[in-house]
Design a protein around this motif. Structure first.
Motif, short mmCIF file in Angstrom:
data_model
loop_
_atom_site.label_atom_id
_atom_site.label_comp_id
_atom_site.label_asym_id
_atom_site.label_seq_id
_atom_site.Cartn_x
_atom_site.Cartn_y
_atom_site.Cartn_z
N ARG A 428 57.40 -91.92 83.89
CA ARG A 428 57.88 -90.53 84.08
C ARG A 428 57.41 -90.14 85.45
N GLN A 429 56.14 -90.20 85.88
CA GLN A 429 55.79 -89.81 87.14
C GLN A 429 56.35 -90.40 88.19
N ARG A 430 56.44 -91.93 88.03
CA ARG A 430 57.19 -92.63 89.08
C ARG A 430 58.52 -92.34 89.28
N ARG A 431 59.39 -91.90 88.30
CA ARG A 431 60.49 -91.47 88.46
C ARG A 431 60.72 -90.28 89.05
N HIS A 432 59.86 -89.57 88.63
CA HIS A 432 59.75 -88.16 89.28
C HIS A 432 59.46 -88.10 90.76
N GLU A 433 58.54 -88.93 91.22
CA GLU A 433 58.26 -88.95 92.65
C GLU A 433 59.65 -89.71 93.44
N ILE A 434 60.22 -90.46 92.94
CA ILE A 434 61.27 -91.15 93.56
C ILE A 434 62.52 -89.98 93.76
N ASN A 435 62.87 -89.21 92.67
CA ASN A 435 63.66 -88.24 92.76
C ASN A 435 63.37 -87.10 93.82
N MET A 436 62.15 -86.66 93.77
CA MET A 436 61.72 -85.59 94.57
C MET A 436 61.48 -86.00 96.05
N ALA A 437 61.58 -87.30 96.34
CA ALA A 437 61.55 -87.76 97.76
C ALA A 437 63.21 -87.79 98.15
N ALA A 438 63.97 -87.85 97.29
CA ALA A 438 65.38 -87.79 97.42
C ALA A 438 65.59 -86.18 97.85
N LEU A 439 65.20 -85.49 97.00
CA LEU A 439 65.55 -83.87 97.10
C LEU A 439 65.02 -83.36 98.19
N ARG A 440 64.08 -83.91 98.83
CA ARG A 440 63.40 -83.21 100.25
C ARG A 440 64.25 -83.76 101.26
N GLU A 441 64.76 -85.18 101.15
CA GLU A 441 65.14 -85.88 102.34
C GLU A 441 66.64 -85.22 102.62
N ASN A 442 67.37 -84.86 101.62
CA ASN A 442 68.61 -83.93 101.50
C ASN A 442 68.57 -82.76 100.89
N ASP A 443 67.95 -81.83 101.57
CA ASP A 443 67.51 -80.43 100.74
C ASP A 443 68.87 -79.37 101.05
N LEU A 444 68.86 -78.34 100.77
CA LEU A 444 69.83 -77.44 101.08
C LEU A 444 70.08 -77.40 102.71
N GLY A 445 68.88 -77.10 103.27
CA GLY A 445 69.13 -76.81 104.67
C GLY A 445 69.64 -77.84 105.64
N VAL A 446 69.37 -79.28 105.11
CA VAL A 446 69.97 -80.47 105.82
C VAL A 446 71.43 -80.22 105.51
N TRP A 447 71.75 -80.05 104.17
CA TRP A 447 73.34 -79.90 104.14
C TRP A 447 73.97 -78.86 105.08
N ARG A 448 73.36 -77.89 105.01
CA ARG A 448 74.18 -76.70 105.72
C ARG A 448 73.86 -76.92 107.26
N ASP A 449 72.99 -77.47 107.83
CA ASP A 449 72.65 -77.67 109.03
C ASP A 449 73.45 -78.74 109.85
N SER A 450 73.81 -79.77 108.88
CA SER A 450 74.28 -81.13 109.49
C SER A 450 76.04 -80.73 109.55
N PHE A 451 76.43 -80.00 108.68
CA PHE A 451 77.92 -79.39 108.34
C PHE A 451 78.02 -78.65 109.65
N LEU A 452 77.18 -77.57 109.88
CA LEU A 452 77.43 -76.60 110.99
C LEU A 452 77.47 -77.35 112.42
N ARG A 453 76.31 -78.50 112.47
CA ARG A 453 76.24 -79.17 113.68
C ARG A 453 77.35 -79.74 114.13
N ASP A 454 77.74 -80.45 113.07
CA ASP A 454 79.08 -81.49 113.26
C ASP A 454 80.19 -80.38 113.57
N LEU A 455 80.35 -79.28 112.92
CA LEU A 455 81.56 -78.57 113.33
C LEU A 455 81.51 -77.84 114.67
N ARG A 456 80.25 -77.38 115.02
CA ARG A 456 80.19 -76.85 116.33
C ARG A 456 80.46 -78.01 117.39
#
Length: 470
Positions: A428-456
């Motif tokens: 359970r801990q190993r799976r949680h660590e894998i998932n948390m790493a994915a969440l931190r790599e593509n957090d809400l700020g990354v989604w927002r900022d990458s879209f707006l950067r490409d639009l600009r």
């Protein structure tokens, strides 16, 4: 840098953006605060024609202007209840059997989009960039272009984009894709959604697609990209921990009397696979008698679109299933399914997630599903729960630490629950660590900022070029 103009069907109030709103509202508001700008859309109110035509209601919060309008009953029925939610929503979620098409509703959908765009034009400045959200507003850029707007305009689709053979079930499918081609940038949740749009362009619109996601169709050029919407995982973790000793959590723990807890939270919608989920849980109790009296499923499903017949039916079906299963397996001190048809504060849900051993998220189709990500983020890393997740949620492509299931396979879901309930701590801990790493790599700020950067980065259209890059 110009202002940011956000347009969505519903606008979060200034109060909601300060705590009770979902992650999307928080993320969008963050971008608006940084750049300054306007959040424009429907207030949620059905009003008289006089009130609707009076102009947007403006509310200021720092550098952000909240601009809202009401809809008349006719517009609400045709634009919102009609084409948006009786045609687009079911077809985009692969439920053609639940979809209906009426020309009057489609005409109302386009009319309201044009009316809303006309209202927004009066608030625009030349260097603003405009970010449109979701299926209610597909023709919005086309309406703005017809009024001569040359600003950069991006569109993000929060729900799945269907494969061409599914989309063809909507009679004006070509008009819808032509409307989408008026944007400068189209954002999708997953590569599958982007590919479905590309397939339509090449097979049915005589267009071309480049390796970088650029599209030429209907005499216009636009860019497409994949932008996986996320959450702020560390913020959720902190909030869930802070609330874990609150009264509502203590009362839940006491009532469980040491039983395992499976948590599910969804809007009450046929796309969420709720009936299938209940039946999988019933199979667990049927096939594994040792779990009877020892595991509880809490399903929170706030009502939505309660004036639409298909949503009334899913509520009736769920109430029937919960009652039937509880009648079969309840004891004097045990209720297998606690089905709660009500809204809960977001942070209260995060603390409940933290207390549960399984997050059971099994939509039949979902653009992303932020509940899956919120569940992971809310877990105690020292003793995390297990996410059991549908392969048809966009989040499945990122959360490789989840136990993936096909929501059409009741026995498979039952076996996944059994596996998750018995999973040892180190796994359970190993799976949680894998998932948390994915969440931190593509957090809400990354989604927002990458879209707006490409639009600009999109070239600004010249006057007379509002219809699209030629």
């Amino acid at each position: 840098m110009g202002r940011l103009i956000v347009v969505s069907n519903r606008v979060a109030t200034p109060t909601e953006t300060k705590g009770s709103a979902g992650g999307l509202a928080v993320g969008v508001f963050g971008a608006l605060k940084d750049a300054g700008g306007v959040w424009f859309g429907w207030s949620g109110d059905v009003v008289s024609e006089t009130v609707a035509n009076a102009g947007p209601m403006l509310e200021q919060d720092g550098a952000v202007t909240f601009a809202t309008v009401g809809l008349t009953r006719k517009d609400y029925d045709q634009y919102y209840r009609g084409f948006s939610n009786a045609t687009l929503w079911p077809v985009f979620h692969y439920r053609n059997d639940l979809a209906r098409y009426e020309r009057e509703e489609y005409a109302g959908y386009r009319r309201v989009n044009a009316w809303l765009a006309h209202k927004l034009v009066k608030l625009l400045e030349p260097d603003d960039i405009i970010w449109i959200h979701d299926y209610h507003l597909i023709p919005f850029a086309e309406a703005l272009r017809s009024e001569g707007v040359t600003n950069r305009i991006g569109f993000f689709l929060h729900i799945p984009f269907p494969a061409p053979q599914i989309l063809l079930n909507i009679p004006p499918h070509e008009e819808l894709v032509k409307s989408l081609s008026c944007y400068d940038l189209l954002g999708f949740q997953t590569a599958t959604d982007q590919q479905a749009f590309h397939d339509y362009v090449t097979r049915h619109a005589r267009g071309t697609v480049s390796a970088d996601g650029s599209v030429e169709a209907f005499g216009r050029k636009l860019r497409t990209g994949v932008y996986r919407i996320g959450v702020f995982p560390d913020e959720i973790a902190e909030q869930a921990k802070r609330y874990e000793s609150r009264q509502h959590v203590l009362e839940l723990k006491q009532s469980l009397e040491g039983r395992k807890l499976i948590m599910s939270v969804d809007r009450l919608d046929y796309s969420k696979g709720l009936v299938e989920r209940f039946r999988a849980f019933e199979l667990l109790l049927e096939r594994s008698p040792e779990w009877r009296g020892n595991v509880t499923l809490v399903q929170i499903a706030p009502p939505t679109r309660s004036d639409v017949a298909t949503y009334q039916k899913i509520r009736q079906d769920l109430e029937y299933e919960a009652g039937r299963i509880n009648g079969r397996y309840s004891g004097l001190d045990y209720t297998p399914i606690r089905y709660l048809n009500q809204q809960y504060d977001r942070w209260k849900l995060m603390s409940l997630f933290r207390e549960s051993q399984i997050g059971f998220v099994t939509p039949l189709h979902d653009g992303m599903n932020l509940v899956a990500k919120e569940y992971v983020a809310a877990q105690n890393p020292d003793d995390p729960g297990v996410l059991v997740l549908s392969i048809f949620a966009g989040a499945a492509a990122e959360l490789s630490g989840a136990v993936l299931v096909n929501p059409h396979d009741a026995i498979g879901m039952c076996e996944a629950l059994q596996r998750a309930l018995q999973m040892p701590l180190d796994a359970r801990q190993r799976r949680h660590e894998i998932n948390m790493a994915a969440l931190r790599e593509n957090d809400l700020g990354v989604w927002r900022d990458s879209f707006l950067r490409d639009l600009r980065s999109v070239p600004v259209r010249r006057a007379g070029e509002a219809g699209g890059h030629q």
